[in-house]
Design an enzyme around this catalytic site. Structure first.
Site, PDB file in Angstrom:
ATOM      1  N   HIS A   1     -16.699 -66.678 -20.455  1.00  0.00           N
ATOM      2  CA  HIS A   1     -17.246 -66.537 -19.106  1.00  0.00           C
ATOM      3  C   HIS A   1     -16.629 -67.617 -18.231  1.00  0.00           C
ATOM      4  O   HIS A   1     -16.539 -68.773 -18.645  1.00  0.00           O
ATOM      5  CB  HIS A   1     -18.765 -66.740 -19.086  1.00  0.00           C
ATOM      6  CG  HIS A   1     -19.538 -65.718 -19.841  1.00  0.00           C
ATOM      7  ND1 HIS A   1     -19.312 -64.364 -19.733  1.00  0.00           N
ATOM      8  CD2 HIS A   1     -20.572 -65.848 -20.720  1.00  0.00           C
ATOM      9  CE1 HIS A   1     -20.162 -63.715 -20.504  1.00  0.00           C
ATOM     10  NE2 HIS A   1     -20.928 -64.593 -21.117  1.00  0.00           N
TER      11      HIS A   1
ATOM     12  N   ASN B   1     -18.629 -59.653 -25.075  1.00  0.00           N
ATOM     13  CA  ASN B   1     -17.670 -58.544 -25.148  1.00  0.00           C
ATOM     14  C   ASN B   1     -18.195 -57.368 -24.321  1.00  0.00           C
ATOM     15  O   ASN B   1     -18.850 -57.570 -23.332  1.00  0.00           O
ATOM     16  CB  ASN B   1     -17.394 -58.158 -26.602  1.00  0.00           C
ATOM     17  CG  ASN B   1     -17.032 -59.344 -27.477  1.00  0.00           C
ATOM     18  OD1 ASN B   1     -17.705 -59.621 -28.471  1.00  0.00           O
ATOM     19  ND2 ASN B   1     -15.986 -60.073 -27.124  1.00  0.00           N
TER      20      ASN B   1
ATOM     21  N   ARG C   1     -20.082 -60.720 -48.456  1.00  0.00           N
ATOM     22  CA  ARG C   1     -21.102 -61.635 -48.980  1.00  0.00           C
ATOM     23  C   ARG C   1     -20.492 -62.911 -49.553  1.00  0.00           C
ATOM     24  O   ARG C   1     -21.044 -63.522 -50.469  1.00  0.00           O
ATOM     25  CB  ARG C   1     -21.999 -60.934 -50.016  1.00  0.00           C
ATOM     26  CG  ARG C   1     -22.735 -59.747 -49.429  1.00  0.00           C
ATOM     27  CD  ARG C   1     -23.621 -59.049 -50.430  1.00  0.00           C
ATOM     28  NE  ARG C   1     -22.868 -58.403 -51.482  1.00  0.00           N
ATOM     29  CZ  ARG C   1     -22.273 -57.221 -51.378  1.00  0.00           C
ATOM     30  NH1 ARG C   1     -22.351 -56.545 -50.239  1.00  0.00           N
ATOM     31  NH2 ARG C   1     -21.625 -56.699 -52.386  1.00  0.00           N
TER      32      ARG C   1
ATOM     33  N   ASP D   1     -15.246 -58.560 -20.053  1.00  0.00           N
ATOM     34  CA  ASP D   1     -14.761 -59.125 -18.780  1.00  0.00           C
ATOM     35  C   ASP D   1     -15.363 -58.418 -17.571  1.00  0.00           C
ATOM     36  O   ASP D   1     -14.748 -58.361 -16.504  1.00  0.00           O
ATOM     37  CB  ASP D   1     -13.224 -59.064 -18.700  1.00  0.00           C
ATOM     38  CG  ASP D   1     -12.558 -59.689 -19.915  1.00  0.00           C
ATOM     39  OD1 ASP D   1     -12.929 -60.819 -20.262  1.00  0.00           O
ATOM     40  OD2 ASP D   1     -11.673 -59.046 -20.513  1.00  0.00           O
TER      41      ASP D   1
END
Length: 434
Positions: free
Chosen positions: A43, A229, A147, A15
């Site tokens: 965003h 992030n 996996r 942020d």
């Protein structure tokens, strides 16, 4: 900007305002690529008076001549991606032949989201929840590490994809006891049906993006790397366990996009002029008084993805120096300086002092474990405010002297030139220093 390859990464807990700088610069680039995260990030951009909310899509999508890439380090919830594309289409944004998705990007399924919510709710009962966005990002990266996850490229062979999704669905339901057997079958059928419809809309966009990006670079085209992030949420270097499940630092771009480490990249860090955090975790400079109310109100500090009120505090230069040490940013964008115009005095944390010994933590160091934050208290430098609307200023010299001093102190402390200064919410409200 003359540099061919540029990377933008956040220096705090997300942020920071990365989207604004990416949006401002990406119009001059041929390709914008996102290298980590999923639809857990967000965003909120204001461009020419229009508000855009982005979660998965790179900010370059707002400019008609820019190609956009979701790299292999991104995890993709297909329905959310389609909805985001549709929402932009309604606002006049056409992504035809401008969006490409890595074949190696892992898929987030609704079951991952259900598991995420279950884990948070169970831990919440014991006050051990992380405070995630409950978007399934952690469980998706968990199956990736085990996996058993599924790459989006597997959908190009539908019969094989059906087998893989069936195996994953029953395995997760058995391990987490999320659904009964009949519910599991219903969920599987629903997911297969949804994904067949949604994948048909973007199938032609699924390509080898690592090869594509390298080709752009070799041809001398301008390429922009966008991180999601923030560095303090990095799985390896952040405030563990209150972190995200991907590599959010500058080094994450190499694996997240399949980039040759010899490629010369201009690294730009985005640092908010104060500190915020969504969810739980250490926050040494957090405020609980009227100053918090001011920052939260005037900074509109609500999570774009969750709508949660962000925790707010004074700028933590100890944390920023730590991030700079392992990131090596060449330039910094100091964002939302205008929000501090509300204050008579402004504080910055310059050191952590041990509560028992009084010893200062060495500059550049940062606590490794959560219990260590309780052992230190922040040491502040108090600076006078400026109480002036700076949103219309276009040069550094126009800023009030106290605002200039604030910027210069941060610059000297971190040893990095602050090239951009955010002065308002619009994308173009930005001072560019020379």
């Amino acid at each position: 900007m003359l540099f061919q390859v540029v990377l933008i990464s956040g220096m705090q807990w997300g942020d920071e305002g990365k989207g604004k700088l990416v949006s401002l610069l990406s119009k001059d680039f041929d390709l914008v690529a996102r290298y980590n995260g999923g639809h857990n990030s967000g965003h909120e951009l204001f461009l020419d008076g229009v508000k855009y909310k982005l979660h998965l899509l790179p900010c370059g999508c707002l400019y008609p001549n820019t190609v956009n890439v979701l790299g292999n380090g991104v995890v993709v919830h297909l329905e959310s991606l389609i909805n985001e594309i549709d929402n932009l289409t309604k606002l006049g944004v056409d992504l035809t032949n401008r969006l490409f998705i890595s074949e190696r990007a892992h898929l987030v399924f609704d079951l991952h989201i259900a598991v995420d919510a279950q884990l948070e709710n169970e831990q919440g009962e014991h006050s051990t929840s992380i405070g995630t966005t409950k978007r399934g990002i952690g469980p998706t990266n968990s199956t990736k590490c085990k996996r058993t996850g599924i790459q989006i490229g597997e959908m190009l062979n539908w019969d094989n994809f059906e087998k893989l999704l069936s195996k994953l669905t029953y395995k997760l339901c058995h391990e987490n006891k999320v659904f009964t057997n009949s519910d599991t079958r219903d969920l599987l059928n629903k997911q297969l049906e949804q994904h067949k419809v949604n994948f048909s809309k973007i199938a032609d966009s699924v390509v080898d993006t690592s090869y594509m990006i390298q080709k752009y670079i070799k041809e001398g085209k301008k390429v922009f790397f966008e991180g999601a992030n923030g560095s303090l949420l990095d799985l390896a270097l952040g405030t563990y366990p209150y972190v995200t499940s991907s590599n959010t630092t500058t080094s994450g771009v190499y694996n997240g996009l399949g980039i040759n480490p010899n490629v010369k990249i201009l690294k730009v860090g985005v640092l908010k002029a104060y500190q915020t955090r969504v969810g739980k975790g250490p926050f040494p400079t957090e405020l609980f008084d009227e100053n918090f109310n001011k920052l939260q109100k005037f900074g509109a500090e609500f999570g774009v993805t969750t709508g949660r009120v962000r925790r707010c505090g004074w700028l933590d230069l100890v944390a920023a120096k730590y991030v700079q040490n392992f990131s090596g940013f060449d330039l910094i964008n100091l964002s939302k300086l205008d929000i501090l115009s509300q204050f008579d005095e402004i504080k910055l944390c310059t050191h952590y002092k041990h509560k028992l010994t009084g010893k200062l933590l060495e500059e550049g160091r940062y606590p490794s474990c959560c219990y260590q934050y309780d052992e230190y208290e922040p040491v502040y430098k108090t600076m006078p405010g400026w109480k002036t609307d700076i949103s219309k200023f276009k040069t550094f010299e126009e800023l009030p002297q106290n605002a200039q001093n604030y910027v210069l102190f941060i610059e000297e402390y971190l040893g990095v030139f602050i090239y951009w200064i955010g002065t308002g919410r619009d994308v173009n409200s930005m001072i560019v220093r020379t």
